[in-house]
Design a protein around this motif. Structure first.
Motif, PDB file in Angstrom:
ATOM      1  N   TYR A 148     106.295 -26.957 -46.856  1.00 25.08           N
ATOM      2  CA  TYR A 148     106.425 -27.190 -48.296  1.00 25.08           C
ATOM      3  C   TYR A 148     106.483 -25.861 -49.054  1.00 25.08           C
ATOM      4  CZ  TYR A 148     105.575 -28.246 -53.121  1.00 25.08           C
ATOM      5  OH  TYR A 148     105.713 -28.287 -54.486  1.00 25.08           O
ATOM      6  N   PHE A 149     105.499 -25.004 -48.800  1.00 18.08           N
ATOM      7  CA  PHE A 149     105.420 -23.786 -49.605  1.00 18.08           C
ATOM      8  C   PHE A 149     106.602 -22.855 -49.344  1.00 18.08           C
ATOM      9  CE2 PHE A 149     100.827 -24.909 -50.044  1.00 18.08           C
ATOM     10  CZ  PHE A 149     100.838 -24.988 -51.426  1.00 18.08           C
ATOM     11  N   ARG A 150     107.020 -22.770 -48.093  1.00 16.17           N
ATOM     12  CA  ARG A 150     108.147 -21.881 -47.778  1.00 16.17           C
ATOM     13  C   ARG A 150     109.446 -22.400 -48.411  1.00 16.17           C
ATOM     14  NH1 ARG A 150     107.271 -17.952 -43.732  1.00 16.17           N
ATOM     15  NH2 ARG A 150     105.029 -17.750 -43.424  1.00 16.17           N
ATOM     16  N   LYS A 151     109.606 -23.716 -48.361  1.00 15.38           N
ATOM     17  CA  LYS A 151     110.783 -24.344 -48.981  1.00 15.38           C
ATOM     18  C   LYS A 151     110.804 -24.085 -50.494  1.00 15.38           C
ATOM     19  CE  LYS A 151     110.390 -28.797 -49.249  1.00 15.38           C
ATOM     20  NZ  LYS A 151     110.212 -29.815 -50.088  1.00 15.38           N
ATOM     21  N   GLU A 152     109.624 -23.991 -51.092  1.00 16.06           N
ATOM     22  CA  GLU A 152     109.533 -23.782 -52.542  1.00 16.06           C
ATOM     23  C   GLU A 152     109.529 -22.289 -52.902  1.00 16.06           C
ATOM     24  OE1 GLU A 152     109.213 -25.995 -55.223  1.00 16.06           O
ATOM     25  OE2 GLU A 152     109.678 -27.655 -53.878  1.00 16.06           O
ATOM     26  N   GLY A 153     109.771 -21.427 -51.929  1.00 10.70           N
ATOM     27  CA  GLY A 153     109.905 -19.999 -52.215  1.00 10.70           C
ATOM     28  C   GLY A 153     108.595 -19.237 -52.338  1.00 10.70           C
ATOM     29  N   PHE A 154     107.540 -19.724 -51.683  1.00 10.42           N
ATOM     30  CA  PHE A 154     106.255 -19.009 -51.699  1.00 10.42           C
ATOM     31  C   PHE A 154     106.186 -18.028 -50.530  1.00 10.42           C
ATOM     32  CE2 PHE A 154     105.325 -22.516 -54.380  1.00 10.42           C
ATOM     33  CZ  PHE A 154     104.153 -22.261 -55.083  1.00 10.42           C
ATOM     34  N   TYR A 155     105.516 -16.903 -50.750  1.00  8.95           N
ATOM     35  CA  TYR A 155     105.186 -15.992 -49.648  1.00  8.95           C
ATOM     36  C   TYR A 155     103.816 -16.361 -49.104  1.00  8.95           C
ATOM     37  CZ  TYR A 155     108.952 -13.006 -51.338  1.00  8.95           C
ATOM     38  OH  TYR A 155     110.170 -12.525 -51.724  1.00  8.95           O
ATOM     39  N   GLU A 156     103.631 -16.144 -47.803  1.00  6.44           N
ATOM     40  CA  GLU A 156     102.309 -16.371 -47.211  1.00  6.44           C
ATOM     41  C   GLU A 156     101.501 -15.082 -47.334  1.00  6.44           C
ATOM     42  OE1 GLU A 156     102.428 -17.965 -43.240  1.00  6.44           O
ATOM     43  OE2 GLU A 156     100.245 -18.027 -43.094  1.00  6.44           O
ATOM     44  N   HIS A 157     100.316 -15.207 -47.912  1.00  7.93           N
ATOM     45  CA  HIS A 157      99.449 -14.028 -48.107  1.00  7.93           C
ATOM     46  C   HIS A 157      98.043 -14.347 -47.618  1.00  7.93           C
ATOM     47  CE1 HIS A 157      96.564 -11.448 -50.106  1.00  7.93           C
ATOM     48  NE2 HIS A 157      96.082 -12.507 -50.724  1.00  7.93           N
ATOM     49  N   GLN A 158      97.376 -13.385 -46.982  1.00 10.11           N
ATOM     50  CA  GLN A 158      95.996 -13.598 -46.524  1.00 10.11           C
ATOM     51  C   GLN A 158      95.019 -12.736 -47.309  1.00 10.11           C
ATOM     52  OE1 GLN A 158      98.522 -12.750 -44.174  1.00 10.11           O
ATOM     53  NE2 GLN A 158      98.904 -14.852 -43.551  1.00 10.11           N
ATOM     54  N   SER A 159      93.946 -13.356 -47.762  1.00  7.80           N
ATOM     55  CA  SER A 159      92.852 -12.633 -48.424  1.00  7.80           C
ATOM     56  C   SER A 159      91.751 -12.373 -47.399  1.00  7.80           C
ATOM     57  CB  SER A 159      92.278 -13.471 -49.574  1.00  7.80           C
ATOM     58  OG  SER A 159      93.137 -13.480 -50.696  1.00  7.80           O
ATOM     59  N   PRO A 160      90.852 -11.412 -47.698  1.00  7.82           N
ATOM     60  CA  PRO A 160      89.774 -11.149 -46.733  1.00  7.82           C
ATOM     61  C   PRO A 160      88.764 -12.287 -46.657  1.00  7.82           C
ATOM     62  CG  PRO A 160      89.448  -9.871 -48.730  1.00  7.82           C
ATOM     63  CD  PRO A 160      90.781 -10.529 -48.869  1.00  7.82           C
ATOM     64  N   ILE A 161      88.150 -12.419 -45.478  1.00  8.90           N
ATOM     65  CA  ILE A 161      87.073 -13.398 -45.288  1.00  8.90           C
ATOM     66  C   ILE A 161      85.722 -12.770 -45.693  1.00  8.90           C
ATOM     67  CG2 ILE A 161      85.821 -14.766 -43.569  1.00  8.90           C
ATOM     68  CD1 ILE A 161      88.582 -15.928 -44.094  1.00  8.90           C
ATOM     69  N   PHE A 162      85.515 -11.514 -45.373  1.00 11.38           N
ATOM     70  CA  PHE A 162      84.317 -10.806 -45.872  1.00 11.38           C
ATOM     71  C   PHE A 162      84.541 -10.476 -47.337  1.00 11.38           C
ATOM     72  CE2 PHE A 162      83.864  -9.038 -41.379  1.00 11.38           C
ATOM     73  CZ  PHE A 162      82.714  -9.776 -41.083  1.00 11.38           C
ATOM     74  N   GLN A 163      83.665 -10.944 -48.190  1.00  8.77           N
ATOM     75  CA  GLN A 163      83.854 -10.684 -49.619  1.00  8.77           C
ATOM     76  C   GLN A 163      82.552 -10.218 -50.266  1.00  8.77           C
ATOM     77  OE1 GLN A 163      85.825 -13.973 -51.582  1.00  8.77           O
ATOM     78  NE2 GLN A 163      87.524 -13.954 -50.137  1.00  8.77           N
ATOM     79  N   SER A 164      82.710  -9.483 -51.371  1.00 11.95           N
ATOM     80  CA  SER A 164      81.520  -8.908 -51.992  1.00 11.95           C
ATOM     81  C   SER A 164      81.043  -9.700 -53.205  1.00 11.95           C
ATOM     82  CB  SER A 164      81.802  -7.459 -52.386  1.00 11.95           C
ATOM     83  OG  SER A 164      82.953  -7.414 -53.196  1.00 11.95           O
ATOM     84  N   SER A 165      81.737 -10.801 -53.549  1.00 10.13           N
ATOM     85  CA  SER A 165      81.271 -11.593 -54.694  1.00 10.13           C
ATOM     86  C   SER A 165      81.545 -13.068 -54.472  1.00 10.13           C
ATOM     87  CB  SER A 165      81.961 -11.127 -55.975  1.00 10.13           C
ATOM     88  OG  SER A 165      83.347 -11.287 -55.824  1.00 10.13           O
ATOM     89  N   GLN A 166      80.964 -13.882 -55.298  1.00  7.42           N
ATOM     90  CA  GLN A 166      81.188 -15.324 -55.252  1.00  7.42           C
ATOM     91  C   GLN A 166      82.406 -15.673 -56.099  1.00  7.42           C
ATOM     92  OE1 GLN A 166      80.553 -17.809 -58.004  1.00  7.42           O
ATOM     93  NE2 GLN A 166      80.618 -16.059 -59.389  1.00  7.42           N
ATOM     94  N   ALA A 167      82.901 -16.883 -55.950  1.00  5.79           N
ATOM     95  CA  ALA A 167      83.918 -17.385 -56.871  1.00  5.79           C
ATOM     96  C   ALA A 167      83.607 -18.821 -57.261  1.00  5.79           C
ATOM     97  CB  ALA A 167      85.305 -17.315 -56.241  1.00  5.79           C
TER      98      ALA A 167
END
Ligand code: 4AD
Ligand code: MG
Length: 436
Positions: A148-167
């Motif tokens: 779905y995402f590739r067909k809609e023109g999205f790039y695949e991006h990875q964020s880090p798993i170790f993080q220094s803050s909450q969200a």
């Protein structure tokens, strides 16, 4: 000797229907007499009944066939033909067979094991037809999300798993000792994704997220797979449209691909058809409270988040997912954009799956105003210095943007009609389960 390499799956042999076949698999059932031995062989594709006859294979091979036990691995050579009496419509008359891996008494075979016993032995119980079917559907779901995402023109991006803050709130953070520094496992890719849209604009990922959920419910894991997207220059409607189209695409792909697996699970697929045919129901949080009161005789105080019980009542009223929007600011994350002219409400959207399954997507339009974000973080007792990188996204060319996160196991649980989310992942992690 039977060839060492697997040449053909059981399904391919049945598709061929007649003639010589060589099969590799595991013993799924076995029974017999002094003249016949029936072995139901299983591989990833299907099961098939094989019959060993003393007068065909001779005494020596027949005696060996009599030692066959559940879950031994075998190679079998024989002739296949249609047979109405066989469980999957075909039977193989065995000419040669070989035990590749013997098996001790397999601990799962009676079919009366409790769910806890099955999860305690998940490394073995995943061989059951039920789990195999769910895992095949899971594979389809992951493939369809990427598609779905590739067909809609999205790039695949990875964020880090170790993080220094909450969200998503400090109460569900897992801390790790990072060379003496306290860090956290990612609850979401979002904050780093919001930085990345300045380079790639339309991005997505499918990655594990971690929540120290102290809730032992049928829909909480501590480690789950999270499909997230973030779009620059978006508006709130566009985010919701993507969520709706994504879910329709995934459900359509599963219905196209996994007919056999859905029937093994005895899933009533009629329940999924409206999802493809009708638009999702869109309502505000205020509407939801009104509907709960008028149609469910259930009163809820304004300002509280919808809990499982409210979501369950609401979703049972419709045969398609509900997109519930405009939640009270106080119950949602700090980054959600205020509704214009109504600062107590934010542009957040939860997608609630039918049949009582509840929230499968959480998303929002993001707050662009630097001062408002700072104020919200301070109000939550956060130290702004932990968020400098994030605040920079609002300092250097900020744009309207938004995104969402889809809980992949929750989606699978709903599509498959599972009673617990634990069945939607091979090795579930919950508050009380972290092995095998
Ligand atoms: O609603 P949530 O917390 O939203 C976010 O994390 C956003 N940062 C997403 C975004 O906008 N990029 O989580 C998103 C989804 C939920 O709707 C739910 O489906 C799933 O993640 N989820 C869980 N699934 C299984 N076990 C848990 N403990 C989950 N917590 C959230
Ligand atoms: Mg949520």
């Amino acid at each position: 000797m039977i060839p060492n390499l697997k040449q053909m799956t059981i399904q391919e042999a049945m598709d061929k229907g007649n003639g010589d076949v060589t099969l590799h698999g595991w013993v799924y059932r076995e029974r017999g007499s002094s003249k016949f031995r029936f072995i139901v062989l299983r591989d990833s594709s299907n099961t098939i009944q094989c019959v060993v006859k003393r007068d065909v294979v001779g005494d020596e091979v027949f005696e060996q066939a009599s030692t066959v036990q559940l879950e031994m691995s075998l190679r079998i050579k024989g002739t296949i033909k249609p047979d109405e009496r066989a469980p999957t419509g075909y039977e193989v008359a065995v000419q040669e067979f070989e035990i590749v891996g013997p098996s001790e008494n397999f601990p799962i075979n009676k079919g009366d094991e409790t769910q806890e016993v099955l999860f305690d032995n998940r490394h073995l119980s995943l061989r059951t037809q039920r789990t195999t079917a769910i895992m095949k559907i899971r594979s389809t779901v992951f493939g369809a999300i990427h598609e779905y995402f590739r067909k809609e023109g999205f790039y695949e991006h990875q964020s880090p798993i170790f993080q220094s803050s909450q969200a998503e709130g400090g109460s569900t953070l897992f801390s790790v000792d990072y060379f003496g520094e306290p860090l956290y496992l990612a609850q979401t890719w979002q904050l780093h994704a919001e930085a990345m849209i300045f380079a790639l604009e339309k991005i997505y990922c499918v990655a594990p997220s971690f929540r120290a959920e102290r809730s032992k419910t049928s829909r909480h894991l501590t480690e789950y797979w999270h499909a997230e997207m973030e779009v620059a220059w978006s508006n709130f409607d566009l985010i919701q449209d993507h969520g709706e189209k994504l879910i329709k695409h995934v459900v359509a792909t599963v219905l196209d691909t996994n007919d056999r697996e859905l029937s093994i699970l005895e899933r009533d697929t009629q329940q999924l058809k409206p999802v493809l045919e009708k638009p999702f129901v869109r309502m505000t949080y205020d509407d939801a409270l009104k509907i709960l009161k008028e149609q469910c005789n259930f009163e809820m105080e304004w300002g509280k988040d919808l809990r499982t019980i409210e979501e369950e009542k609401l979703t049972k009223l419709y045969d398609v997912p509900i997109i519930c929007t405009d939640y009270p600011k106080a119950v949602k994350a700090f980054y959600m954009k205020e509704v214009k002219g109504n600062p107590d409400v934010v542009q957040g959207c939860d997608f609630l799956a039918p049949e009582g399954y509840g929230e499968i997507i959480g998303g929002s339009q993001r707050e662009e105003d630097l001062e408002k974000i700072k104020e919200r973080l301070r109000a939550q007792g956060e130290d702004l210095s932990d968020y400098e990188f994030y605040l920079d996204t609002r300092r250097y060319g900020s744009v309207p943007h938004g995104g969402f996160g889809l809980g992949v196991e929750r989606l699978i649980a709903w599509i498959c009609g599972l009673e617990t989310i634990k069945e939607a992942i091979a090795f579930p992690r919950t508050m009380t389960r972290y092995s095998p």
